[in-house]
Design an enzyme around this catalytic site. Structure first.
Site: not given
Ligand code: CP
Ligand code: NVA
Length: 310
Positions: A107, A134, A137, A229, A269, A297
């Site tokens: 990530r 993502h 997700q 989101d 999410c 997930r």
């Molecule tokens: N939805 C999601 O990816 O959550 P986290 O940022 O907690 O991993």
């Molecule tokens: N759009 C958000 C998703 C978090 C899971 C971010 O990138 O922070």
């Protein structure tokens, strides 16, 4: 060939509808078997390294527990603690990690970094979120929609808010899996044009509409699923206040949901900024499936790891 063995999981658009179907079906199966107490230790002896340059609750815990449940081992590698921080290159990191590991989940900010890691690592690389997409997700998301609505094809998903990484991956997967999608966002916060255009080519093949509108009321009309989101994603913390202004009419609340189908489900999410993009009443209410979605997930990631690494 039905195997995805050895493949990277960088973006949804690398996978055909059949391959995504394989992943969602495997996720449903793994969930059912877990509830029945039937173990699947198919990744015994395998290890997954997980590199994070952004925070995570769900992605980190679900991949780690998922690997454990499949008989393997997962290592959390904060980018602050490995030599990447001191400038070791991604190719050298990849060349080293592939000698120890069977897969890497990462990530980070730039999609290019994930692509570079994958290019140099001979083992599967899984994208655990970038600024652009993502993908893990949305496998869990469509699994959740299917679980609650009994099907995917022909449904309508309305996404209210920022045309961000999650919105991009949703466009890609909805287009492939035959789900109509309408995004409602303020001007200047639309999804990336190239992502939208590519998704529309797929949508033409699968016979669905992908729309981008400004009016959330218009977007939720006839929706089977409403998704939102946060307004300021990770890395956009400085824009928080400005975005709270720009997005104030893009809240998923009880009033907005009245325009959707009666049996609409609400997804997010997570993490949520309650009181901003979604109200307590909605996220804690009868239409919300956000914690099923969070649970899924785990099952979706197990499916991804089982098929790519198993
Ligand atoms: N939805 C999601 O990816 O959550 P986290 O940022 O907690 O991993
Ligand atoms: N759009 C958000 C998703 C978090 C899971 C971010 O990138 O922070």
């Amino acid at each position: 060939d039905k195997s995805l063995k050895g493949r990277d999981f960088l973006t949804i658009s690398d996978f055909t509808a059949e391959e995504i179907r394989l992943l969602i079906d495997a996720a449903h199966d793994l969930k059912r078997d877990l509830k029945k107490g039937i173990p699947h230790t198919i990744l015994q002896g395998k290890s997954l390294g997980m590199i994070f340059t952004k925070p995570s609750t769900r992605t980190r815990v679900s991949f780690e527990v998922g690997m454990y449940q499949l008989g393997g081992y997962a290592l959390f590698l904060s980018s602050q603690d490995i030599q990447l921080r001191r400038g070791e290159s991604l190719p050298d990191t990849a060349a080293t990690l592939e000698r120890y590991l069977d897969g890497i989940m990462i990530r980070t900010f730039d999609q290019e970094d994930v692509d570079e890691l994958a290019q140099y690592a001979s083992i599967p690389v899984i994208n655990g979120l970038t600024d652009i997409v993502h993908p893990t997700q949305v496998v869990a998301d469509l699994m959740t929609v299917e679980e609650h609505q009994g099907k995917l094809a022909g449904l309508k998903l309305a996404y209210i808010g920022d045309g961000n990484n999650v919105a991009h991956s949703l466009l890609q997967i909805c287009a492939r899996m035959g789900v109509h999608m309408t995004i409602a966002c303020p001007q200047g916060y639309e999804p990336d044009v190239s992502v939208l255009q590519a998704a529309r080519k797929d949508a033409a093949k699968s016979g669905v509409q992908l729309e981008v509108v400004e009016d959330p009321v218009e977007a939720v009309k006839g929706a089977d699923a409403v998704y939102t989101d946060i307004w300021a994603s990770m890395g956009q913390e400085k824009e928080q206040e400005k975005r709270a202004q720009v997005f104030q009419h893009y809240q998923v609340n009880t009033e907005l949901l009245k325009g959707a189908n009666e049996d609409v489900i609400v997804l997010h999410c997570l993490p949520a900024h309650r009181g901003e993009e979604i109200t307590d009443e909605v996220i804690d209410g009868p239409h919300s499936v956000v914690f099923d979605e969070a649970e899924n997930r785990l099952h979706a990631h197990k499916a991804i790891m089982a098929l790519l690494i198993g």
